[in-house]
Design an enzyme around this catalytic site. Sequence first.
Site, mmCIF file in Angstrom:
data_model
loop_
_atom_site.group_PDB
_atom_site.id
_atom_site.type_symbol
_atom_site.label_atom_id
_atom_site.label_comp_id
_atom_site.label_asym_id
_atom_site.label_seq_id
_atom_site.Cartn_x
_atom_site.Cartn_y
_atom_site.Cartn_z
ATOM 1 N N HIS A 87 95.028 25.525 14.783
ATOM 2 C CA HIS A 87 94.013 26.569 14.576
ATOM 3 C C HIS A 87 94.077 27.599 15.701
ATOM 4 O O HIS A 87 94.666 27.355 16.747
ATOM 5 C CB HIS A 87 92.608 25.970 14.532
ATOM 6 C CG HIS A 87 92.297 25.281 13.232
ATOM 7 N ND1 HIS A 87 92.619 23.967 12.993
ATOM 8 C CD2 HIS A 87 91.708 25.742 12.094
ATOM 9 C CE1 HIS A 87 92.241 23.646 11.761
ATOM 10 N NE2 HIS A 87 91.687 24.690 11.195
ATOM 11 N N LYS A 107 88.878 28.118 18.530
ATOM 12 C CA LYS A 107 88.199 27.005 17.832
ATOM 13 C C LYS A 107 87.624 26.033 18.850
ATOM 14 O O LYS A 107 88.285 25.673 19.819
ATOM 15 C CB LYS A 107 89.172 26.295 16.881
ATOM 16 C CG LYS A 107 88.490 25.208 16.057
ATOM 17 C CD LYS A 107 89.330 24.760 14.885
ATOM 18 C CE LYS A 107 88.657 23.616 14.133
ATOM 19 N NZ LYS A 107 87.344 24.010 13.556
#
Length: 253
Positions: free
Chosen positions: A147, A151
């Site tokens: 990600h 995040k």
Amino acid sequence: MTVRVAVTGATGRMGGEVLAAAADRDDVDVVLAVSRSAGETVEGVAVEAAADLPELLAERDPDVLVDFTGPESCVEYAAACAEAGVAVVSGTTGLGDDGFDALRDVASDVPVLYASNFSRGIAALRRAVREAVPALDGYDIELTETHHNAKRDAPSGTALTILEDIDDVRGAAERVHGREGEAPRSEGDVGVHARRAGDIAGEHEVLLAGNHESLSLTHRAGSRGVFAAGALDAAAWLSGRDAGWYDFTEVLE
Ligand code: NAD
């Protein structure tokens, strides 16, 4: 019928995607957008103060609130929805057991649909994993998720959901998060790896290996728009239903 939608975290990445996706659809109408900091306009919608959410829900009367924020705010906003009789769609991750318990309490008052991932591709990946794992008995399993660099939670909520799927079909396994130094694999372990880089919207790979072969099941989200579209599909589907706990697979079916 047009579903009246409220959006929380409107100045965040997903909040902005939800507002952009809503602007392109005629089955949803955004009647309220809130964020911790009011005053901005996102996708042509004026963002108001999340601190005023209870009053704003009473005033604007949305059918469904769509939430992509943080674990504490998700629970707080859902409780305000329970008071106001507004259905909740949430994709916020990192909730933990207490957060899920609180959200399930809300589901006794209003409909609540929670999904750690609102993409159709991930729903298909989960079905494939549930089929592949028992078919490849004894194969080693490693799960890798990637990600963007902002995040907060790791492993991702989607990775945790996939790990639960694996436990469901194969029995609970030891999860080994990353490896360092002398770290041989034990039979039955599931390796879990979280990578954070750039602006990657979300990638999940389940690798099964054994018997001189390997199978890799991979999903890549091309943009966050896929999650926003799924969340709005869920909002349109959830509106008008009875109080209770609903799953995204019910929307897809
Ligand atoms: P972001 O940081 O860009 O935006 C979060 C928004 O929520 C911001 O507006 C922020 O001000 C607000 N917020 C955060 N914590 C808050 C708090 N404690 N109180 C009040 N407001 C708060 O994050 P993002 O990339 O938009 O992701 C938001 C959430 O959605 C994360 O949990 C992420 O993992 C999740 N997510 C889920 C899916 C899915 O399909 N289910 C997809 C993408 C992201």
